[in-house]
Design an enzyme around this catalytic site. Structure first.
Site, PDB file in Angstrom:
ATOM      1  N   ASP A  12       0.878  -1.156   0.000  1.00 15.10           N
ATOM      2  CA  ASP A  12       0.000   0.000   0.000  1.00 15.10           C
ATOM      3  C   ASP A  12       0.930   1.225   0.000  1.00 15.10           C
ATOM      4  O   ASP A  12       2.043   1.165   0.532  1.00 15.10           O
ATOM      5  CB  ASP A  12      -0.867  -0.031   1.258  1.00 15.10           C
ATOM      6  CG  ASP A  12      -1.607   1.261   1.459  1.00 15.10           C
ATOM      7  OD1 ASP A  12      -2.397   1.647   0.577  1.00 15.10           O
ATOM      8  OD2 ASP A  12      -1.383   1.904   2.506  1.00 15.10           O
ATOM      9  N   ASP A  14       0.106   4.963   0.808  1.00 13.80           N
ATOM     10  CA  ASP A  14      -0.053   5.953   1.870  1.00 13.80           C
ATOM     11  C   ASP A  14      -0.244   5.285   3.226  1.00 13.80           C
ATOM     12  O   ASP A  14      -1.173   4.517   3.424  1.00 13.80           O
ATOM     13  CB  ASP A  14      -1.246   6.857   1.546  1.00 13.80           C
ATOM     14  CG  ASP A  14      -1.085   7.541   0.190  1.00 13.80           C
ATOM     15  OD1 ASP A  14       0.012   8.070  -0.069  1.00 13.80           O
ATOM     16  OD2 ASP A  14      -2.049   7.528  -0.597  1.00 13.80           O
TER      17      ASP A  14
END
Length: 178
Positions: A12, A14
């Site tokens: 992922d 952020d």
């Protein structure tokens, strides 16, 4: 069965690779999370492909543009090195797309682009939708909690680690799914 690490690790963006700046369209605000650089270096030294799977609903909301997302992603690569694959969902929460995590679309697109079976990939993320997308795609998942991670997401995660580097070390010790 011989122990071997997965062929790909998808992150992922952020809150996992970089600090979460909501709807960030400014490359100057990109800051790697602690331990990410050595974690990526460890994977690369072991010949494991690395990629990013990221929801960017700010595009659908009109808060950032696709060009800004691309510029932020380029800055991520300047700071952390080239990624083998990027999979980005620009859709909003209510659009019903198949790519937005927790749906498996981003993860399946990334492993497909890498030519890797889902069972040979791991997703590392900071919230439950990262884990759910990995599971729905047939990948394994490691949760790296941050202050925004809910207790139930931590409790329900199949694997968790305190840092991205600890998650990668855990990944390197995994046995393949039979």
């Amino acid at each position: 069965m011989v122990t071997r690490p997965p062929r790909a690790v998808l992150f992922d963006r952020d809150g996992t690779l970089i600090r979460d700046v909501p709807y960030n369209g400014d490359p100057d605000l990109v800051e790697p999370m602690p331990t990410v650089r050595p974690a990526l270096a460890l994977l690369r030294r072991n010949g494991i492909a690395v990629g990013v799977v990221t929801n960017q609903s700010g595009v659908a909301r009109g808060l950032i543009t696709r060009d800004q997302v691309t510029a932020v992603n380029a800055r991520v690569e300047e700071l952390l090195g080239a990624m083998d694959v990027w999979a980005v969902c620009p859709h909003g929460v209510d659009e019903g797309c198949g790519c937005r995590k927790p749906a498996p679309g981003l993860v399946l697109a990334a492993v497909g682009a890498l030519g890797v079976a889902p069972a040979d990939a791991v997703v590392i993320g900071d919230i439950g939708s990262d884990v759910a997308a990995a599971t729905a795609a047939g990948c394994r998942a490691v949760l790296v909690p941050t202050p925004v991670t809910r207790f139930d997401e931590i409790r329900d995660a199949p694997m968790a680690a305190a840092t991205v580097l600890a998650a990668v070390e855990l990944v390197l010790a995994l046995e393949p799914v039979p």
